[in-house]
Design an enzyme around this catalytic site. Sequence first.
Site, PDB file in Angstrom:
ATOM      1  CD  GLU A  85     -82.614  55.633 -11.695  1.00 39.79           C
ATOM      2  OE1 GLU A  85     -81.677  56.358 -12.099  1.00 39.79           O
ATOM      3  OE2 GLU A  85     -83.776  56.042 -11.555  1.00 39.79           O
ATOM      4  CE  LYS A 280     -80.955  60.528 -12.723  1.00 38.47           C
ATOM      5  NZ  LYS A 280     -81.570  59.227 -12.468  1.00 38.47           N
ATOM      6  CG  ASP A 296     -67.650  60.632 -24.478  1.00 39.36           C
ATOM      7  OD1 ASP A 296     -68.181  60.728 -23.359  1.00 39.36           O
ATOM      8  OD2 ASP A 296     -66.642  61.278 -24.815  1.00 39.36           O
ATOM      9  CG  HIS A 393     -88.307  54.753  -8.481  1.00 38.00           C
ATOM     10  ND1 HIS A 393     -87.277  55.598  -8.160  1.00 38.00           N
ATOM     11  CD2 HIS A 393     -88.478  54.860  -9.808  1.00 38.00           C
ATOM     12  CE1 HIS A 393     -86.852  56.194  -9.249  1.00 38.00           C
ATOM     13  NE2 HIS A 393     -87.575  55.769 -10.263  1.00 38.00           N
TER      14      HIS A 393
END
Length: 438
Positions: A85, A280, A296, A393
């Site tokens: 991202e 998130k 993991d 962004h």
Amino acid sequence: MAPVVSGFSKLSKADKIKWLTEHHFDNDTHATDTLITYWNSNEQLQQLHDEFTENTISNYYLPFSVAPNFLINGERYTLPMAIEESSVVAAASKAAKFWQNRSGFKAEVLSTTKVGQVHFMYTGNFEKLHQFFAAVRPKLLSSVAPITKNMEKRGGGVLEIELRDKTTEIDHYYQLHCTFETVDAMGANFINSCLEQFAKTLVYEAKVYDHFSSSEKDIEIIMSILSNYVPHCLVRASVSCAIEDLPNTQQLSSLQYAEKFMRAVHIAEVEPYRAVTHNKGIMNGIDAIVLATGNDFRAIEAGAHAYAARDGKYKSLTHAKIKEGQFIFSIEIPLALGTVGGLTSLHPLVKLALQLLGKPSAKKLMEITAVAGLAQNFAALNSLITTGIQQGHMKMHLMNILNQFEATENEKEQLIAYFRTNTVTHSEVVTQIEKLRT
Ligand code: MEV
């Protein structure tokens, strides 16, 4: 539709690709070429990657980036981050820079234990099972001695085995609820091996237990597996500064900034739709470190979100408050991480990432990773309550759009210069590319 294939895993890599090309890509060699482009020319390295899993036909690259200037408990770190991202690493670096001048991040591990369970069915009465368990407990422990020997030398092992009656939820359902310390290893294989041995010993001992009837002797093991819910493998990280050291702009005074920031966190504490996005964003930072260090990320994700919902309502993993003129922002998150075992000594980039962090213990890696999550959340909230998220962004996404249009180096240079002072939107980038090209 592709035909059923048997023995696929036994085909050579070349034959697997041939089968795919034939049945999924109309014999178009473009697919083959793409897969082969991503092979590593170092055959030994490629073989290592091929053998990580089954049916490997190529490599899937993620950017391996670094975020410098993280001051954590007085030590400076450069964090390795594996993430695609575009804005995440820039956001982490920006947060690190902001807090390094405000005494940096503090972090501490609160607990390190992990859980595994043997789920089984038993048809007799609980009192008898309880007596059996008390008698057999030492045998359960001694049966795993060969597995625990090395772990005990490193300070870990089995901490507790509890018999749990779950019959109010499912008839005849019981558990061995076991607690482990795995020190610097994530410990999944260790825990699962112990559990499977506990299960075998339990079944065997029940069969030869004199006080059980023949039906009671038949304990049925349903499964033996570790839990990725690790609320007792917990780390806390925080930052704090005087309110007047917070950003102060024409639009928002430092106090208004602190209050708006706290309100944004508060919303994520009461509103699950927001909390999921808020968390998130935290996981953007956490997963990037978890992946870079060969841990993991699915286990970490599952554990973190379960913890966020531990009160029966999904909530923010971070908290913000003002106390005695200080703005305090913190995270509490379960992170069952390892710095030995698994991929840590196998994957060259994982080894490098751990070296970059000064070969940390699992506890130290928990602290660093929690800090990355907190920093990421700080950066996201900082943008959300001030400029909005899209400005940063889209600036970072500009390169992706330019690459999508196969912009030349010269075009990139001109457009990057143009968008330094203009708002990036997909359509504006397209307009400007077209303008350049006509
Ligand atoms: C995007 O990957 C993450 C954010 O949506 C997180 C947030 O909203 O807090 C920016």
